[in-house]
Write an enzyme that holds these catalytic residues in place. Structure first.
Site, short mmCIF file in Angstrom:
data_model
loop_
_atom_site.label_atom_id
_atom_site.label_comp_id
_atom_site.label_asym_id
_atom_site.label_seq_id
_atom_site.Cartn_x
_atom_site.Cartn_y
_atom_site.Cartn_z
N ASP A 40 0.83 -1.21 0.00
CA ASP A 40 0.00 0.00 0.00
C ASP A 40 0.86 1.26 0.00
O ASP A 40 0.77 2.11 0.90
CB ASP A 40 -0.97 -0.02 1.20
CG ASP A 40 -1.91 -1.21 1.12
OD1 ASP A 40 -2.08 -1.78 0.02
OD2 ASP A 40 -2.49 -1.58 2.16
N THR A 63 -2.18 -4.90 -4.75
CA THR A 63 -2.09 -3.45 -4.94
C THR A 63 -3.41 -2.77 -4.61
O THR A 63 -4.48 -3.38 -4.66
CB THR A 63 -1.76 -3.12 -6.41
OG1 THR A 63 -2.69 -3.79 -7.26
CG2 THR A 63 -0.35 -3.55 -6.77
N HIS A 64 -3.30 -1.47 -4.28
CA HIS A 64 -4.43 -0.53 -4.31
C HIS A 64 -3.99 0.51 -5.33
O HIS A 64 -3.41 1.52 -4.97
CB HIS A 64 -4.65 0.12 -2.95
CG HIS A 64 -5.40 -0.73 -1.98
ND1 HIS A 64 -6.70 -1.15 -2.20
CD2 HIS A 64 -5.06 -1.21 -0.76
CE1 HIS A 64 -7.11 -1.87 -1.17
NE2 HIS A 64 -6.13 -1.93 -0.28
N ARG A 94 -9.46 -4.15 -5.49
CA ARG A 94 -10.37 -3.08 -5.88
C ARG A 94 -11.70 -3.11 -5.11
O ARG A 94 -12.45 -2.14 -5.11
CB ARG A 94 -10.61 -3.17 -7.40
CG ARG A 94 -11.60 -2.21 -8.00
CD ARG A 94 -11.17 -0.75 -7.81
NE ARG A 94 -12.13 0.14 -8.40
CZ ARG A 94 -13.31 0.46 -7.87
NH1 ARG A 94 -13.67 -0.06 -6.70
NH2 ARG A 94 -14.12 1.30 -8.47
N LYS A 95 -12.02 -4.25 -4.52
CA LYS A 95 -13.29 -4.41 -3.77
C LYS A 95 -14.46 -3.81 -4.54
O LYS A 95 -15.14 -2.89 -4.07
CB LYS A 95 -13.20 -3.77 -2.40
CG LYS A 95 -12.15 -4.39 -1.49
CD LYS A 95 -12.23 -3.81 -0.09
CE LYS A 95 -11.19 -4.37 0.86
NZ LYS A 95 -9.81 -3.98 0.56
N TYR A 223 -5.80 -7.58 13.88
CA TYR A 223 -4.85 -8.55 13.32
C TYR A 223 -4.90 -9.90 14.02
O TYR A 223 -5.22 -9.99 15.21
CB TYR A 223 -3.42 -8.01 13.49
CG TYR A 223 -3.08 -6.83 12.61
CD1 TYR A 223 -3.16 -6.91 11.23
CD2 TYR A 223 -2.64 -5.63 13.18
CE1 TYR A 223 -2.82 -5.82 10.42
CE2 TYR A 223 -2.28 -4.55 12.38
CZ TYR A 223 -2.38 -4.66 11.00
OH TYR A 223 -2.04 -3.59 10.22
O1 S5P Z 1 -11.09 -7.27 5.55
C1 S5P Z 1 -10.13 -6.81 4.97
C2 S5P Z 1 -9.94 -6.97 3.60
C3 S5P Z 1 -8.81 -6.43 3.00
S1 S5P Z 1 -8.53 -6.78 1.34
N1 S5P Z 1 -9.18 -6.13 5.68
C4 S5P Z 1 -8.06 -5.58 5.09
O2 S5P Z 1 -7.22 -5.02 5.81
N2 S5P Z 1 -7.90 -5.68 3.72
C5 S5P Z 1 -6.74 -5.05 3.04
O3 S5P Z 1 -5.56 -5.69 3.50
C6 S5P Z 1 -6.56 -3.55 3.30
O4 S5P Z 1 -7.22 -2.80 2.31
C7 S5P Z 1 -5.05 -3.39 3.24
O5 S5P Z 1 -4.64 -3.20 1.89
C8 S5P Z 1 -4.51 -4.73 3.71
C9 S5P Z 1 -4.10 -4.76 5.16
O6 S5P Z 1 -2.97 -3.95 5.36
P1 S5P Z 1 -2.17 -3.93 6.76
O7 S5P Z 1 -1.17 -2.87 6.56
O8 S5P Z 1 -3.17 -3.67 7.84
O9 S5P Z 1 -1.56 -5.33 6.89
#
Ligand code: S5P
Length: 273
Positions: A40, A63-64, A94-95, A223
């Site tokens: 990201d 990617t976003h 892209r959701k 997480y």
């Molecule tokens: O439920 C979700 C689905 C997605 S795709 N929760 C998320 O966090 N994501 C994506 O995963 C979010 O858009 C981001 O790109 C990534 C998590 O990033 P992090 O930095 O928190 O690990």
């Protein structure tokens, strides 16, 4: 019982009907990684830089593309070249969430032309089955073998409404599109105990919200660790800030790779169908 998560990726690849899943499992086995890097970053230079340095340790780059401040065709050419150089797939997060007609235009066209370069995209079924029908149709019309969809069946953010009936409907809709829906973005395996599951069914589970050293962020992200995700039936672990925002991203990606692969090996050694 339709759970395939006790089997190795190699075995699942043999029987899987989807060519992109076969390729994904082969990449994972070849590189011994089930890490999806959520890159990201907000400039093309940073995105391509991290994709090049961490590419050897990942199976998929997520990617976003719309957060880049300087997006252009060189960004795409760079991503495609790096995916070939380092042998990883491209997943544009892209959701999609709209009526089918609009989503087809968003997928095929605009400045981003996501269908032309992203192997995998994801979509919410909040708007109903038409969205998956639309993406499926676009993939079929193009006649390519290496495009597929993940259904966003759950979300990791606090208070998420992607639960219960929404999640159950995600699985039911996925079953209708076995050629193009390869699985889910979810926190765990979803179809394991489903009474309607055909015995050949083998959805791939991508789990986001994975971090070794943090429990969440200030904006509702929650997480779990690579190990708990793998124990819950995840196949591919999506990690972002835990890797790219650490002091030493290469050391971090190796740590996630080791944790994810170890948990995968333990699961296929001990889990019983
Ligand atoms: O439920 C979700 C689905 C997605 S795709 N929760 C998320 O966090 N994501 C994506 O995963 C979010 O858009 C981001 O790109 C990534 C998590 O990033 P992090 O930095 O928190 O690990």
């Amino acid at each position: 019982m339709a759970s395939k998560s006790n089997l190795s990726f190699e075995t699942r690849a043999v029987n899987h009907p989807n060519p992109l899943v076969k390729r994904l499992f082969a990449i994972a086995e070849r590189k011994q990684t089930n890490i999806v890097l959520s890159a990201d970053l907000t400039t093309s230079k940073e995105l391509l830089g991290i994709a090049d340095s961490l590419g050897p340790y990942i199976a998929v780059l997520k990617t976003h593309i719309d957060i880049l401040s300087d997006f252009n065709q060189d960004t795409i050419d760079g991503l495609v070249a790096l995916s070939e150089k380092h042998d990883f797939l491209l997943f544009e997060d892209r959701k999609y969430i709209d009526i089918g007609n609009t989503v087809q235009k968003q997928y095929k066209g605009g400045v981003l032309k996501i269908h032309s370069w992203a192997h995998i995209v994801n979509a919410s079924i909040l708007a109903g089955e038409g969205i998956i029908q639309a993406l499926d149709q676009t993939i079929r019309e193009a006649g390519v073998q290496d495009r597929a969809i993940l259904i966003l069946a759950e979300m990791t953010s606090k208070g998420s409404l992607a639960i219960g009936e929404y999640t159950r409907a995600s699985v039911e809709i996925a079953r209708k599109y076995p050629d193009t829906v390869l699985g889910f973005v979810s926190t765990r395996e979803l179809s394991k105990h489903s009474p309607n599951a055909p015995s050949t069914e083998d959805f791939v589970v991508f789990t986001t919200g994975v971090n070794i050293s943090s429990k969440g962020d200030a904006l509702g992200q929650q997480y779990q660790t690579p190990t708990t995700a793998m124990q819950g039936g995840s196949d591919f672990l999506i990690a972002g800030r835990g890797i790219y925002a650490s002091a030493d991203p290469i050391a971090s990606v190796k740590e996630y790779q080791d944790a994810g692969w170890k948990a995968y090996k333990q699961r296929i050694a001990t889990d019983k169908p």
